[in-house]
Design a protein around this motif. Structure first.
Motif, mmCIF file in Angstrom:
data_model
loop_
_atom_site.group_PDB
_atom_site.id
_atom_site.type_symbol
_atom_site.label_atom_id
_atom_site.label_comp_id
_atom_site.label_asym_id
_atom_site.label_seq_id
_atom_site.Cartn_x
_atom_site.Cartn_y
_atom_site.Cartn_z
ATOM 1 N N TYR A 150 3.350 -1.564 -2.930
ATOM 2 C CA TYR A 150 2.729 -2.643 -2.149
ATOM 3 C C TYR A 150 3.579 -3.922 -2.094
ATOM 4 O O TYR A 150 3.722 -4.516 -1.027
ATOM 5 C CB TYR A 150 1.323 -2.950 -2.690
ATOM 6 C CG TYR A 150 0.332 -1.847 -2.387
ATOM 7 C CD1 TYR A 150 -0.110 -1.643 -1.084
ATOM 8 C CD2 TYR A 150 -0.152 -1.010 -3.379
ATOM 9 C CE1 TYR A 150 -1.015 -0.630 -0.779
ATOM 10 C CE2 TYR A 150 -1.060 0.005 -3.090
ATOM 11 C CZ TYR A 150 -1.482 0.190 -1.789
ATOM 12 O OH TYR A 150 -2.375 1.188 -1.492
ATOM 13 N N ALA A 178 -5.815 5.376 5.088
ATOM 14 C CA ALA A 178 -5.596 4.892 3.718
ATOM 15 C C ALA A 178 -4.141 5.142 3.319
ATOM 16 O O ALA A 178 -3.507 6.105 3.758
ATOM 17 C CB ALA A 178 -6.534 5.622 2.764
ATOM 18 N N SER A 201 -7.695 1.574 5.472
ATOM 19 C CA SER A 201 -8.754 1.378 4.471
ATOM 20 C C SER A 201 -8.194 1.103 3.079
ATOM 21 O O SER A 201 -8.907 1.241 2.084
ATOM 22 C CB SER A 201 -9.679 2.595 4.451
ATOM 23 O OG SER A 201 -8.923 3.750 4.134
ATOM 24 N N GLY A 234 -9.395 -3.744 1.891
ATOM 25 C CA GLY A 234 -8.535 -3.773 0.702
ATOM 26 C C GLY A 234 -7.091 -4.060 1.085
ATOM 27 O O GLY A 234 -6.789 -5.002 1.823
ATOM 28 N N VAL A 285 -5.382 4.524 -14.416
ATOM 29 C CA VAL A 285 -4.373 4.656 -13.362
ATOM 30 C C VAL A 285 -3.428 3.473 -13.479
ATOM 31 O O VAL A 285 -3.852 2.360 -13.765
ATOM 32 C CB VAL A 285 -5.075 4.652 -11.977
ATOM 33 C CG1 VAL A 285 -4.094 4.341 -10.864
ATOM 34 C CG2 VAL A 285 -5.742 5.993 -11.724
ATOM 35 N N GLN A 301 -5.791 1.446 -0.352
ATOM 36 C CA GLN A 301 -5.335 2.560 -1.201
ATOM 37 C C GLN A 301 -6.228 3.790 -1.021
ATOM 38 O O GLN A 301 -7.457 3.662 -0.997
ATOM 39 C CB GLN A 301 -5.362 2.106 -2.673
ATOM 40 C CG GLN A 301 -5.084 3.204 -3.670
ATOM 41 C CD GLN A 301 -3.722 3.856 -3.466
ATOM 42 O OE1 GLN A 301 -2.729 3.174 -3.221
ATOM 43 N NE2 GLN A 301 -3.677 5.174 -3.545
#
Ligand code: T3D
Length: 264
Positions: free
Chosen positions: A86, A25, A61, A110, A76, A63
């Motif tokens: 990103y 991640a 995986s 994701g 957030v 974030q």
């Protein structure tokens, strides 16, 4: 242990996302290391391809959700995360003047799925899956996903992937045109290495221009694209690699390309 392993090979580099306990991640240190490694590879004239893969059983995986745990009423700043990490990651990948090969060794979910799709060639282990997991947690596909998906697989499949968030097998992904090829698990890394070894001896300058032309075609009309091909072909056509390619063809031998932007 570093969150990103960087290995310099003859003519290309291998970047291995290395947080296997979280299926690789993204967290801030991984973003920072990845962007620095991409910048360094792009600035190294001897680097003519990049191979990106993941350590352990996953590719990436997305974030790291442990960094997104909110107290009631708290929010957030997902927008900030896109602006800071990103979006620059996708821009840097697309701007590299040589091919980027993703070797998807396991689940790509994701942001991890769309990160793979932002690479030039995606090879996947037959056991790997692609999941636009965002809808499962109340987000929209990002990391260029809403741009890449419909262009790669058409709107119907893009909608299905984004709205249903179901895993797509590597073989399904290949048959849809989402990725280049599904290969046997045991062959993935050697196939990706073989491809990068090929790119390390290819006419890199022309490949970089071809990347630019294909990316621009996504929003250009035919007239604008013909004009762009004219401009980029003028550059490729005056390169030493083009002269060498033609000479080698006539002399019936294998071309030796420098890959550089040097005039004939
Ligand atoms: O805020 C922003 O920055 C906005 C931008 C967001 C970009 C995004 O990427 S949003 C999408 C985030 N990713 C996901 O929602 C995917 C979450 N993961 C999963 O759905 C599943 O883990 C997988 C489908 C990827 C794989 O499933 P499975 O069954 O093969 O593995 P697992 O058991 O779920 O995961 C193994 C371990 O990795 C597990 O840890 P544990 O229990 O063994 O200690 C799991 O918690 C951890 N893990 C997997 N994905 C993540 C993760 N930990 C943190 N973040 C993750 N994304």
């Amino acid at each position: 242990m570093s969150v990103l392993l960087v290995e310099k090979r003859d003519g290309y580099r291998v970047l291995t996302l290395n947080r296997p306990e979280r299926l690789n991640a993204f967290n801030v240190p991984l973003h920072e290391a990845l962007q620095a490694a991409i910048d360094e590879a792009g600035a190294d004239e001897s680097c003519r391809a990049l191979l990106i893969t993941g350590a352990g059983r996953g590719f990436c995986s997305g974030q790291d959700l442990h960094d997104r745990l909110m107290k009631p009423g708290e929010a957030v700043a997902a927008g900030q995360s896109l602006l800071k990490h990103y979006n620059p990651l996708v821009r840097k990948l697309r701007a590299l003047p040589f091919p980027v090969v993703a070797a998807v060794n396991g689940v790509a979910a994701g942001a991890g799925c769309n990160f793979a799709l932002a690479c030039d060639i995606v090879l996947a282990a037959r056991s790997a899956t692609f999941v636009e997991a965002f809808a499962r947690i109340g987000l929209i596909p990002d990391v260029g996903g809403t741009w890449f998906l419909p262009r790669l697989v058409g709107l119907a499949r893009a909608r299905g992937m984004a709205l249903l968030a179901e895993p797509i097998s590597a073989e399904q992904a290949e048959s849809w045109g989402l990725i280049w090829k599904a290969v046997d698990d045991g062959q993935l890394i050697s196939e990706a290495e073989k491809m990068c070894e090929h790119f390390a001896k290819a006419p890199t300058f022309a490949l970089g221009l071809a990347k630019r032309a294909l990316d621009a075609s996504m929003s250009n009309d035919l007239e604008a694209q013909l004009q762009l091909e004219y401009e980029l072909q003028k550059l490729a056509g005056s390169s030493a690699d083009y002269a060498e390619g033609v000479r080698a063809f006539i002399e019936k031998r294998k071309a030796v390309f420098s890959g550089a932007k040097v005039k004939a």
